[in-house]
Design an enzyme around this catalytic site. Sequence first.
Site, short mmCIF file in Angstrom:
data_model
loop_
_atom_site.label_atom_id
_atom_site.label_comp_id
_atom_site.label_asym_id
_atom_site.label_seq_id
_atom_site.Cartn_x
_atom_site.Cartn_y
_atom_site.Cartn_z
N ASP A 32 -3.57 3.21 14.58
CA ASP A 32 -2.78 3.77 13.50
C ASP A 32 -3.36 5.13 13.14
OD1 ASP A 32 -5.05 3.26 12.00
OD2 ASP A 32 -4.09 1.83 10.64
N ARG A 50 0.84 -1.20 0.00
CA ARG A 50 0.00 0.00 0.00
C ARG A 50 0.88 1.25 0.00
NH1 ARG A 50 -4.81 1.38 4.31
NH2 ARG A 50 -3.13 1.29 5.88
#
Length: 530
Positions: free
Chosen positions: A446, A166
Amino acid sequence: MAVPQEHWSLPTLTGAPSSRAASLATPEALAFVAELHRRFEPERRRLLEARRQRQASYDAGALPDFRADTADIRESDWSVAPIPAALRDRRVEITGPVERKMIINALNSGARVFMADFEDSTTPTLANLLDGQRNLRDAVTGTLEYTSPEGRHYRVGADPAVLVVRPRGWHLPEKHVEVDGEPVAGALFDFGLYAFHNARDLHARDLGPYFYLPKLEAMEEAALWDAVMEHAERALGLPLGSMKATVLIETLPAAFQMDEILYALRRRVVGLNCGRWDYIFSYLKTLRAHRDRVLPERGQVQMTVPFLKAYSELLIRTCHHRGAFAMGGMAAQIPIKGDEAANAAALEKVRADKLREVKAGHDGTWVAHPALVPVAKAVFDEYMPEPNQRDVLREDVRVTREELLTPCAGTITRAGFDNNVEVALRYTAAWLDGLGCVPIHHLMEDAATAEIARAQLWQWLHHGDLHFADHAPIDFALFDRALAAHAHRLGESDLPGATRADEAAALLSALTHADQLGDFLTLPAYDRID
């Protein structure tokens, strides 16, 4: 403004990359990134301006909706390209940063896919980025090993997870690399280095390269990725369509364009993913000016609430009608050591969440920790004996605009408010200190989850006249006291980010007191890292 070709300069890399990673940013690799920048930067900027204009319309009272100009795409009959063998069974995927030991553990976890993340779980210092590229290069070549300071040796086993990368979203710059006096896009830097060094090797083994694409808001942004990948395939001598992509539907505007995003990437897309945490954040951000769209504390905003259930089921129906995979969302729990009862309760939450996903028709799911792989796998093995569920068409699903936009009911407790302050502060401090994912209260936080906490604080404080469940008012004085208290405790601790506690508190205070909710925490924070 584009620089005329006769004035093009060599790309420059600033900063001090680690010696073992500097070989990744070779002149040839940087020239490849520079070509991507020169070809696609004007369109990227145009699309970011379109984002700003859409958000301005939402701030003025408009609401997202299905597009009238693309109705023919939604209503016509078409399918995505065939899915490669390596990605036909994705029942459990694990995600994590591009740190060497974590990559090895993730590849060995028993998950079918590992998503190596340059975005929400990696702080984009130049050292982190180049070390990450080196780690992935070693993973591709089969040479990835690690020895801990205590002498424990780690290496990738014989049957590792399939690697998917990603890159960062379109909105993030990469200040360490300039082309013709302009910083390149973080997305093009991450993608370009990885593709340049690994695409040919991966294609030769029928393993891609494969990518997860984050933060898209419109089909035109997906089309830009398609053009970038086509250019890379031609430049690297790969057949067109070799690079495959899974798109995270993690913004509210994208939920209204699932068919269109699949169509824009139809020769290379393999599925969509319910990026639930970023999606909740995007709901808050997109509707930031709408007093009637305030959400309760984040612990009450579960996937079973109506607007998230509608989003999940629409994604399944859309993907399966087009021959694509519909991936479920992240389980952020991590093992609770020393408390068997609490750990069992946490694992039961994971089981229930995965059971909901597999029964709804999802083809696979995400976990954040290797210990959760067996839990998720057991659920999908029992209820999905075939490699996937693309035959589950969900003809019963009919989702309206209002179902996607109506907020859920709930409350705001003092504990929920305080938890948001703590999570936003501790994550921001750790991020500034170079750590992009942080365990807090047995959850792996996160950037996405920290953004929910930050955005909710802004929303609750700026819309005024909101109260806790006990009827006490929610105000800035309370926020300022809580932030100061948590900053003091963090600064006195040995937790990640302790040395950046005051800096993080100042940044979070400025963002929360600002008249408008900032688009991304990581944009102003990026100016404060090397």
